[in-house]
Design a protein around this motif. Structure first.
Motif, mmCIF file in Angstrom:
data_model
loop_
_atom_site.group_PDB
_atom_site.id
_atom_site.type_symbol
_atom_site.label_atom_id
_atom_site.label_comp_id
_atom_site.label_asym_id
_atom_site.label_seq_id
_atom_site.Cartn_x
_atom_site.Cartn_y
_atom_site.Cartn_z
ATOM 1 N N ILE A 57 3.134 -10.309 1.523
ATOM 2 C CA ILE A 57 2.193 -10.086 0.424
ATOM 3 C C ILE A 57 2.216 -8.618 0.035
ATOM 4 O O ILE A 57 2.547 -7.746 0.831
ATOM 5 C CB ILE A 57 0.756 -10.504 0.803
ATOM 6 N N GLU A 58 1.861 -8.356 -1.203
ATOM 7 C CA GLU A 58 1.713 -6.999 -1.720
ATOM 8 C C GLU A 58 0.429 -6.926 -2.532
ATOM 9 O O GLU A 58 0.180 -7.808 -3.357
ATOM 10 C CB GLU A 58 2.904 -6.621 -2.607
ATOM 11 N N PRO A 59 -0.391 -5.910 -2.358
ATOM 12 C CA PRO A 59 -0.296 -4.919 -1.288
ATOM 13 C C PRO A 59 -0.645 -5.530 0.067
ATOM 14 O O PRO A 59 -1.337 -6.560 0.125
ATOM 15 C CB PRO A 59 -1.325 -3.863 -1.697
ATOM 16 N N TYR A 60 -0.182 -4.910 1.129
ATOM 17 C CA TYR A 60 -0.409 -5.439 2.473
ATOM 18 C C TYR A 60 -1.674 -4.812 3.039
ATOM 19 O O TYR A 60 -1.786 -3.588 3.144
ATOM 20 C CB TYR A 60 0.783 -5.109 3.374
ATOM 21 N N GLY A 61 -2.639 -5.656 3.382
ATOM 22 C CA GLY A 61 -3.889 -5.156 3.938
ATOM 23 C C GLY A 61 -4.810 -6.309 4.265
ATOM 24 O O GLY A 61 -4.471 -7.488 4.081
ATOM 25 N N PHE A 62 -6.000 -5.982 4.725
ATOM 26 C CA PHE A 62 -6.906 -7.023 5.193
ATOM 27 C C PHE A 62 -7.425 -7.905 4.059
ATOM 28 O O PHE A 62 -7.683 -9.092 4.264
ATOM 29 C CB PHE A 62 -8.061 -6.407 5.978
ATOM 30 N N GLY A 64 -5.714 -8.943 1.396
ATOM 31 C CA GLY A 64 -4.686 -9.937 1.139
ATOM 32 C C GLY A 64 -4.517 -10.915 2.279
ATOM 33 O O GLY A 64 -4.321 -12.124 2.057
ATOM 34 N N LEU A 65 -4.597 -10.430 3.524
ATOM 35 C CA LEU A 65 -4.475 -11.321 4.671
ATOM 36 C C LEU A 65 -5.631 -12.310 4.711
ATOM 37 O O LEU A 65 -5.440 -13.505 4.987
ATOM 38 C CB LEU A 65 -4.429 -10.497 5.960
ATOM 39 N N ALA A 66 -6.840 -11.837 4.434
ATOM 40 C CA ALA A 66 -7.996 -12.725 4.419
ATOM 41 C C ALA A 66 -7.892 -13.753 3.301
ATOM 42 O O ALA A 66 -8.210 -14.937 3.491
ATOM 43 C CB ALA A 66 -9.283 -11.916 4.283
ATOM 44 N N GLU A 67 -7.448 -13.316 2.136
ATOM 45 C CA GLU A 67 -7.301 -14.253 1.017
ATOM 46 C C GLU A 67 -6.251 -15.314 1.327
ATOM 47 O O GLU A 67 -6.413 -16.487 0.970
ATOM 48 C CB GLU A 67 -6.945 -13.491 -0.257
ATOM 49 N N SER A 68 -5.184 -14.926 2.009
ATOM 50 C CA SER A 68 -4.169 -15.894 2.404
ATOM 51 C C SER A 68 -4.735 -16.907 3.391
ATOM 52 O O SER A 68 -4.470 -18.111 3.299
ATOM 53 C CB SER A 68 -2.976 -15.161 3.026
ATOM 54 N N THR A 184 -7.084 0.594 8.627
ATOM 55 C CA THR A 184 -7.687 0.380 7.312
ATOM 56 C C THR A 184 -8.848 -0.607 7.352
ATOM 57 O O THR A 184 -9.486 -0.833 6.330
ATOM 58 C CB THR A 184 -6.641 -0.122 6.298
ATOM 59 N N PHE A 185 -9.120 -1.191 8.507
ATOM 60 C CA PHE A 185 -10.257 -2.109 8.612
ATOM 61 C C PHE A 185 -11.544 -1.305 8.486
ATOM 62 O O PHE A 185 -11.802 -0.408 9.290
ATOM 63 C CB PHE A 185 -10.218 -2.853 9.948
#
Length: 260
Positions: A57-62, A64-68, A184-185
């Protein structure tokens, strides 16, 4: 629409979704998938974006990870789930719970949580990036060098081999980015203190990445949390001592059972 992350699943019943650490993939929960399915749960273990067969995913971060993860929960059509997060996956689980608490029935945070001090950067991130550099981006060499540094004295040899194999399969580009995301959390104790779902915080007493003191501090922040450590395990308690880990997980699920 972004592609759903890859996942493995076994069994039926209440869904327990397992989110792995930066050091592996869905295989790091392989023992728990079988155990949970045998106990009447629907066990699901994902490959985080950029891992296994899951697209990056872009951008890579929490965010995007949470949305995934939320997209996967919606696609599973399973109602509120139990999220089990290991290491970085524990932080993703917390981010999901903060964003949409209604879809999270329970949390299990294994050997991970928010970086409560600079120690996490020193003891968790820096050794991994240094190992990646010294191994010259050879993930198999990195895995054989890194895993023995962070296991406990009672680690099951089969579990150590599985942790090593899972780490050796991680894409080197993802492995550089995932540890860097740790810092970044940005969820504060005040925000996390509003999460009222039952939570089990489980770690290894010999974990140098996320030691007991850090997990105990997190347990004090979350209103409905209980803490347990496995005395001879390190950073992979679910693989180093799967019997004790699975027993604690099963007890927690049984005492906070969801009615269908």
């Amino acid at each position: 629409m972004a592609l759903l992350p890859h996942f493995s699943t076994l069994g039926s019943g209440h869904t327990v979704l397992m989110l792995h650490d930066a050091d592996g993939g869905h295989l790091t929960f392989a023992p728990q998938v079988e155990t949970l399915a045998s106990l009447g749960y629907r066990a699901v273990a994902w490959d985080m974006p950029g891992y296994g067969n899951s697209a990056p995913i872009e951008p890579y971060g929490f965010k995007g990870l949470a949305e995934s993860c939320l997209a996967l929960i919606a696609a599973l059509q399973c109602g509120p789930v139990t999220l089990v997060g290991h290491g970085l996956g524990a932080m993703v689980a917390l981010e999901v719970a903060v964003r949409q608490s209604a879809v999270v029935r329970r949390l299990v945070l294994c050997a991970g949580g928010p970086a409560l001090d600079a120690r996490a950067q020193r003891d968790w991130v820096e050794p991994r990036l240094a190992a990646l550099d010294s191994a010259q981006d050879d993930m198999e060499r990195l895995a054989h060098a890194l895993v023995p540094q962070f296991i406990g004295s009672g680690a099951l040899p089969e579990g150590v081999r599985l942790a090593t194999h899972a780490l050796s399969q991680v894409y080197k580009g993802s492995y550089r980015r995932a540890p860097q995301a740790l810092s970044t959390f940005d969820r504060s104790a005040g925000v996390l203190g509003q999460l009222h779902m039952p939570t089990l915080i489980l770690g290894g007493a010999q974990d140098r990445c996320t030691p007991p003191a850090a997990l105990q501090a997190l347990a004090h922040v979350l209103p409905d949390a209980r803490y347990l450590d496995l005395p001879y395990a390190g950073h992979w308690p679910q693989l180093e001592d799967p019997d004790a880990f699975d027993g604690a997980l099963a007890d927690f699920l049984a005492t906070t059972r969801v009615l269908h």
